[in-house]
Design a protein around this motif. Structure first.
Motif, PDB file in Angstrom:
ATOM      1  N   THR A   2      -9.495 -44.058  26.556  1.00 22.20           N
ATOM      2  CA  THR A   2     -10.656 -43.224  26.253  1.00 22.20           C
ATOM      3  C   THR A   2     -10.486 -41.857  26.906  1.00 22.20           C
ATOM      4  N   ARG A   3     -10.621 -40.815  26.110  1.00 19.86           N
ATOM      5  CA  ARG A   3     -10.546 -39.459  26.643  1.00 19.86           C
ATOM      6  C   ARG A   3     -11.884 -39.075  27.259  1.00 19.86           C
ATOM      7  N   ARG A  29     -21.884 -38.914  23.333  1.00 24.12           N
ATOM      8  CA  ARG A  29     -20.672 -39.526  22.760  1.00 24.12           C
ATOM      9  C   ARG A  29     -20.230 -40.777  23.510  1.00 24.12           C
ATOM     10  N   ARG A  30     -20.960 -41.123  24.583  1.00 26.93           N
ATOM     11  CA  ARG A  30     -20.626 -42.283  25.404  1.00 26.93           C
ATOM     12  C   ARG A  30     -19.208 -42.184  25.945  1.00 26.93           C
ATOM     13  N   LEU A  31     -18.906 -41.015  26.495  1.00 28.72           N
ATOM     14  CA  LEU A  31     -17.610 -40.751  27.091  1.00 28.72           C
ATOM     15  C   LEU A  31     -17.776 -40.439  28.569  1.00 28.72           C
ATOM     16  N   GLU A 100     -11.000 -35.080  25.750  1.00 26.54           N
ATOM     17  CA  GLU A 100     -11.553 -34.958  24.407  1.00 26.54           C
ATOM     18  C   GLU A 100     -11.832 -33.495  24.107  1.00 26.54           C
TER      19      GLU A 100
END
Length: 288
Positions: A2-3, A29-31, A100
């Motif tokens: 995951t970025r 974005r749930r990042l 990202e």
């Protein structure tokens, strides 16, 4: 893997605005969010701390305060902070490489001159292969209209990276995409028989431009069926048309084709106009 969304901070009001935007975007974005700081950035932005290790402690305070600001009210957000040993541009480029997107702050410089990214931000935008979002330091100005505006130029290959970024941003927010295609009268040498035939079949130059925009947007409509799309075709300078269309937008997305000179990379006139004069955050997405 995951970025994360990376954001560069220096303790200034501009970087605080960048942290706020990046934290909200990461939540949407749930990042995870990665906050980075290079202690060689302009010393005038540092807290005043005395002692032999003042620079190290000031840098630690900058990222600590930024991390607390990002996490405030967002218990679900994973936040990491890091002080990087490199000079600003290499540090930011390295942070962007695995992210990202990279988020940077810009300072207001008045209604005529627009906004100031600084030499570090401009160099990073011109050299990175990842999207960079520039966030202005102040939040006055038009109320967001609830749209993500994206400039569409050339073929699908040219504009797909920017369109992909725009549709993902709109989907995360639950807002429409306004796809803007600016056009001008073609020069005489471009008036080939094939071009004239296509123009005649479409019913004129503007209908032809609308048809080209619809073709480029078709796969993105299929991939993001939940995102409403506004097709905006207008004659005029691409930079001016985009700036007018983005008044009150939540985000403006523009593409950037890599161009290099002996003195460094160039970002192009449309991206330059957007970065310096748009009244909303601007995402610059390199062509692949």
């Amino acid at each position: 893997m995951t970025r994360a969304i990376a954001v560069g901070v220096d303790g200034s009001p501009a970087s605080e605005a960048a942290v706020d935007w990046a934290a909200r975007e990461a939540s949407l974005r749930r990042l995870p969010l990665r906050i980075v700081h290079a202690p060689w950035w302009e010393p005038r932005d540092f807290p005043v701390i005395e002692g032999d290790d003042a620079l190290d402690r000031a840098a630690a305070q900058v990222v600590s305060e930024a991390g607390a600001r990002a996490a405030d009210g967002r218990p679900e957000l994973s936040v990491t902070t890091e002080v990087l040993p490199e000079a600003p541009v290499p540090a930011l480029l390295a942070a962007a490489r695995d992210a990202e997107m990279l988020v940077l702050g810009s300072r207001a410089q008045g209604p005529v001159l627009g906004f100031l990214l600084g030499s570090h931000g401009q160099r990073v935008i011109s050299d990175t292969t990842r999207p960079v979002v520039s966030v202005r330091a102040t939040e006055d100005g038009p109320r967001p209209s609830g749209e993500v505006v994206v400039g569409q130029q050339g073929t699908a290959e040219d504009s797909d990276p920017a369109l992909g970024f725009a549709f993902a941003a709109a989907a995360a927010r639950g807002v429409p995409v306004r796809a803007v295609r600016a056009w001008n009268l073609p020069p005489l040498h471009a008036l080939s028989r094939e071009f004239l035939h296509r123009t005649d079949e479409a019913g004129g130059l503007e209908p032809l431009e609308r048809e080209e925009l619809r073709k480029v947007l078709a796969p993105w409509r299929e991939r993001f069926p939940e995102v409403p799309v506004v097709e905006h075709v207008e004659i005029g300078s691409a930079g001016q048309v985009l700036l007018a269309a983005s008044t009150g937008a939540e985000l403006l997305v523009v593409g950037r084709r890599a161009r290099y000179t002996p003195t460094g990379g160039l970002i192009g006139s449309v991206a330059h106009a957007a970065l310096h004069h748009a009244r909303c955050p601007v995402a610059v997405v390199p062509h692949q």
